[in-house]
Design an enzyme around this catalytic site. Structure first.
Site, PDB file in Angstrom:
ATOM      1  N   GLY A  54      -9.622  17.560  56.222  1.00  0.00           N
ATOM      2  CA  GLY A  54     -10.334  17.679  54.955  1.00  0.00           C
ATOM      3  C   GLY A  54     -10.262  16.489  54.020  1.00  0.00           C
ATOM      4  O   GLY A  54     -11.171  16.267  53.219  1.00  0.00           O
ATOM      5  N   GLU A 108      -4.401  15.306  49.669  1.00  0.00           N
ATOM      6  CA  GLU A 108      -4.995  16.568  50.142  1.00  0.00           C
ATOM      7  C   GLU A 108      -6.426  16.696  49.633  1.00  0.00           C
ATOM      8  O   GLU A 108      -6.750  16.190  48.564  1.00  0.00           O
ATOM      9  CB  GLU A 108      -4.200  17.749  49.569  1.00  0.00           C
ATOM     10  CG  GLU A 108      -3.050  18.223  50.432  1.00  0.00           C
ATOM     11  CD  GLU A 108      -3.500  19.203  51.513  1.00  0.00           C
ATOM     12  OE1 GLU A 108      -4.691  19.187  51.880  1.00  0.00           O
ATOM     13  OE2 GLU A 108      -2.658  19.963  51.987  1.00  0.00           O
ATOM     14  N   ASP A 109      -7.253  17.433  50.359  1.00  0.00           N
ATOM     15  CA  ASP A 109      -8.589  17.768  49.868  1.00  0.00           C
ATOM     16  C   ASP A 109      -8.501  18.879  48.834  1.00  0.00           C
ATOM     17  O   ASP A 109      -9.093  18.814  47.762  1.00  0.00           O
ATOM     18  CB  ASP A 109      -9.521  18.177  51.021  1.00  0.00           C
ATOM     19  CG  ASP A 109      -8.921  19.257  51.924  1.00  0.00           C
ATOM     20  OD1 ASP A 109      -7.734  19.588  51.772  1.00  0.00           O
ATOM     21  OD2 ASP A 109      -9.649  19.774  52.784  1.00  0.00           O
ATOM     22  N   ASP A 112      -4.942  25.470  47.961  1.00  0.00           N
ATOM     23  CA  ASP A 112      -5.417  26.844  47.768  1.00  0.00           C
ATOM     24  C   ASP A 112      -4.185  27.734  47.572  1.00  0.00           C
ATOM     25  O   ASP A 112      -3.673  27.855  46.461  1.00  0.00           O
ATOM     26  CB  ASP A 112      -6.255  27.207  49.010  1.00  0.00           C
ATOM     27  CG  ASP A 112      -6.871  28.585  48.958  1.00  0.00           C
ATOM     28  OD1 ASP A 112      -6.773  29.251  47.928  1.00  0.00           O
ATOM     29  OD2 ASP A 112      -7.470  29.004  49.959  1.00  0.00           O
ATOM     30  N   LYS A 140      -6.965  25.255  43.367  1.00  0.00           N
ATOM     31  CA  LYS A 140      -7.355  26.599  42.928  1.00  0.00           C
ATOM     32  C   LYS A 140      -6.101  27.229  42.320  1.00  0.00           C
ATOM     33  O   LYS A 140      -5.310  27.841  43.042  1.00  0.00           O
ATOM     34  CB  LYS A 140      -7.816  27.447  44.120  1.00  0.00           C
ATOM     35  CG  LYS A 140      -9.075  26.983  44.814  1.00  0.00           C
ATOM     36  CD  LYS A 140      -9.401  27.945  45.979  1.00  0.00           C
ATOM     37  CE  LYS A 140     -10.526  27.448  46.845  1.00  0.00           C
ATOM     38  NZ  LYS A 140     -10.655  28.232  48.099  1.00  0.00           N
ATOM     39  N   PHE A 162     -14.688  29.902  47.691  1.00  0.00           N
ATOM     40  CA  PHE A 162     -14.706  29.044  48.865  1.00  0.00           C
ATOM     41  C   PHE A 162     -15.680  27.886  48.644  1.00  0.00           C
ATOM     42  O   PHE A 162     -16.798  28.092  48.199  1.00  0.00           O
ATOM     43  CB  PHE A 162     -15.093  29.839  50.118  1.00  0.00           C
ATOM     44  CG  PHE A 162     -14.865  29.061  51.367  1.00  0.00           C
ATOM     45  CD1 PHE A 162     -13.587  28.947  51.900  1.00  0.00           C
ATOM     46  CD2 PHE A 162     -15.911  28.405  51.985  1.00  0.00           C
ATOM     47  CE1 PHE A 162     -13.364  28.194  53.039  1.00  0.00           C
ATOM     48  CE2 PHE A 162     -15.692  27.643  53.130  1.00  0.00           C
ATOM     49  CZ  PHE A 162     -14.425  27.541  53.656  1.00  0.00           C
ATOM     50  N   VAL A 163     -15.228  26.656  48.952  1.00  0.00           N
ATOM     51  CA  VAL A 163     -16.069  25.474  48.733  1.00  0.00           C
ATOM     52  C   VAL A 163     -16.234  24.656  50.017  1.00  0.00           C
ATOM     53  O   VAL A 163     -15.359  24.680  50.881  1.00  0.00           O
ATOM     54  CB  VAL A 163     -15.488  24.569  47.603  1.00  0.00           C
ATOM     55  CG1 VAL A 163     -15.654  25.217  46.248  1.00  0.00           C
ATOM     56  CG2 VAL A 163     -14.030  24.212  47.839  1.00  0.00           C
ATOM     57  N   ASP A 169     -14.818  21.982  55.002  1.00  0.00           N
ATOM     58  CA  ASP A 169     -15.732  22.590  55.968  1.00  0.00           C
ATOM     59  C   ASP A 169     -15.810  24.102  55.862  1.00  0.00           C
ATOM     60  O   ASP A 169     -14.937  24.751  55.287  1.00  0.00           O
ATOM     61  CB  ASP A 169     -15.269  22.259  57.391  1.00  0.00           C
ATOM     62  CG  ASP A 169     -14.026  23.060  57.781  1.00  0.00           C
ATOM     63  OD1 ASP A 169     -13.032  22.999  57.033  1.00  0.00           O
ATOM     64  OD2 ASP A 169     -14.066  23.769  58.796  1.00  0.00           O
ATOM     65  N   ARG A 175     -18.644  19.044  56.355  1.00  0.00           N
ATOM     66  CA  ARG A 175     -17.706  18.008  55.882  1.00  0.00           C
ATOM     67  C   ARG A 175     -18.437  16.748  55.438  1.00  0.00           C
ATOM     68  O   ARG A 175     -17.965  15.994  54.617  1.00  0.00           O
ATOM     69  CB  ARG A 175     -16.723  17.617  56.986  1.00  0.00           C
ATOM     70  CG  ARG A 175     -15.749  18.706  57.395  1.00  0.00           C
ATOM     71  CD  ARG A 175     -14.636  18.105  58.262  1.00  0.00           C
ATOM     72  NE  ARG A 175     -13.859  19.107  58.957  1.00  0.00           N
ATOM     73  CZ  ARG A 175     -12.846  19.792  58.439  1.00  0.00           C
ATOM     74  NH1 ARG A 175     -12.485  19.583  57.190  1.00  0.00           N
ATOM     75  NH2 ARG A 175     -12.184  20.667  59.153  1.00  0.00           N
TER      76      ARG A 175
HETATM   77  P1  IMP Z   1      -3.634  26.420  51.611  1.00  0.00           P
HETATM   78  O1  IMP Z   1      -2.529  26.335  52.625  1.00  0.00           O
HETATM   79  O2  IMP Z   1      -4.068  27.849  51.409  1.00  0.00           O
HETATM   80  O3  IMP Z   1      -3.311  25.736  50.305  1.00  0.00           O
HETATM   81  O4  IMP Z   1      -4.899  25.738  52.243  1.00  0.00           O
HETATM   82  C1  IMP Z   1      -4.958  24.382  52.456  1.00  0.00           C
HETATM   83  C2  IMP Z   1      -6.037  23.977  53.414  1.00  0.00           C
HETATM   84  O5  IMP Z   1      -6.986  25.009  53.667  1.00  0.00           O
HETATM   85  C3  IMP Z   1      -6.817  22.837  52.811  1.00  0.00           C
HETATM   86  O6  IMP Z   1      -6.241  21.600  53.126  1.00  0.00           O
HETATM   87  C4  IMP Z   1      -8.202  23.030  53.398  1.00  0.00           C
HETATM   88  O7  IMP Z   1      -8.299  22.371  54.628  1.00  0.00           O
HETATM   89  C5  IMP Z   1      -8.313  24.532  53.608  1.00  0.00           C
HETATM   90  N1  IMP Z   1      -9.025  25.171  52.480  1.00  0.00           N
HETATM   91  C6  IMP Z   1      -8.507  25.828  51.421  1.00  0.00           C
HETATM   92  N2  IMP Z   1      -9.459  26.293  50.585  1.00  0.00           N
HETATM   93  C7  IMP Z   1     -10.635  25.891  51.128  1.00  0.00           C
HETATM   94  C8  IMP Z   1     -12.012  26.035  50.719  1.00  0.00           C
HETATM   95  O8  IMP Z   1     -12.369  26.626  49.672  1.00  0.00           O
HETATM   96  N3  IMP Z   1     -12.925  25.458  51.543  1.00  0.00           N
HETATM   97  C9  IMP Z   1     -12.611  24.796  52.689  1.00  0.00           C
HETATM   98  N4  IMP Z   1     -11.347  24.640  53.107  1.00  0.00           N
HETATM   99  C10 IMP Z   1     -10.359  25.182  52.334  1.00  0.00           C
END
Ligand code: IMP
Length: 191
Positions: A54, A108-109, A112, A140, A162-163, A169, A175
């Protein structure tokens, strides 16, 4: 031919998305973060570690704004299936193994739940770095399951939706979009 440059709505598989953040806005914010990092790390040589897949566009654009001396590496983890975080983090490309006494900046992208980042941070600290900070394009805040004190550089805080686009992606697609889009919520049917 479809022009993906600036469209207000797009369809990816079963989901409709609408524009959330345009590329020129991302570029402006990235420039400001770059300036801040150049000041904070003056006379140091940090290692930027991009979290794939990402972060690839953000990492490239951010690094073009970095004027201090630095090194670059990548790691790859996966935890998402469709639009839900599985919480099950799998490392598929190992971290660089020479982080001892280094100033590390994870790129990081999006953060979440924060589960992916927490997992990576634990692994980074095992190498005894001098310092660790995180730079994430998106956050978020209401989805965060664990506070992350290293989260110093944030592009945009967004609501828990969700984005896609600009590296992010949906089922592997989207992407390459220049802008960031959010999934349109479907209004519940009235009885
Ligand atoms: P986390 O572990 O829940 O913080 O998620 C981290 C990873 O999940 C990010 O690096 C993204 O690759 C993916 N991700 C989280 N939210 C989104 C979203 O809204 N769209 C797309 N990918 C996401």
């Amino acid at each position: 031919m479809v022009n993906l440059a600036t469209m207000n709505k797009i369809q990816i598989e079963d989901k409709e998305f609408e524009i959330l953040i345009q590329n020129d806005n991302i570029a402006r914010r990235t420039r400001l973060i770059g300036i801040q990092i150049n000041v904070d790390y003056e006379n140091r040589c940090p290692v930027f570690i991009g979290v794939l897949n990402g972060s690839f566009l953000f990492m490239a654009d951010l690094l073009k704004e970095i004027t201090i001396s630095c090194e670059i590496g990548f790691t790859k983890v996966s935890s998402y299936q469709g639009t839900e975080s599985s919480g099950n983090v799998k490392e598929t490309l190992s971290l660089p193994d020479d982080l001892q006494d280094r100033d590390v900046i994870l790129v990081e992208d999006i953060v979440d739940t924060g589960l992916t980042l927490s997992h990576i941070l634990t692994e980074v600290y095992k190498q005894n770095p001098a310092s660790v900070k995180v730079c994430s394009l998106l956050l978020k805040p209401t989805a965060l399951k664990t506070p992350i004190k290293e989260l110093d550089y944030i592009g945009f805080e967004i609501t828990n939706e969700f984005v896609v686009g600009y590296g992010l992606d949906y089922n592997g697609l989207g992407r390459n979009l220049k802008d960031i889009y959010r999934a349109k919520t479907v209004a519940p049917l009235l009885p």
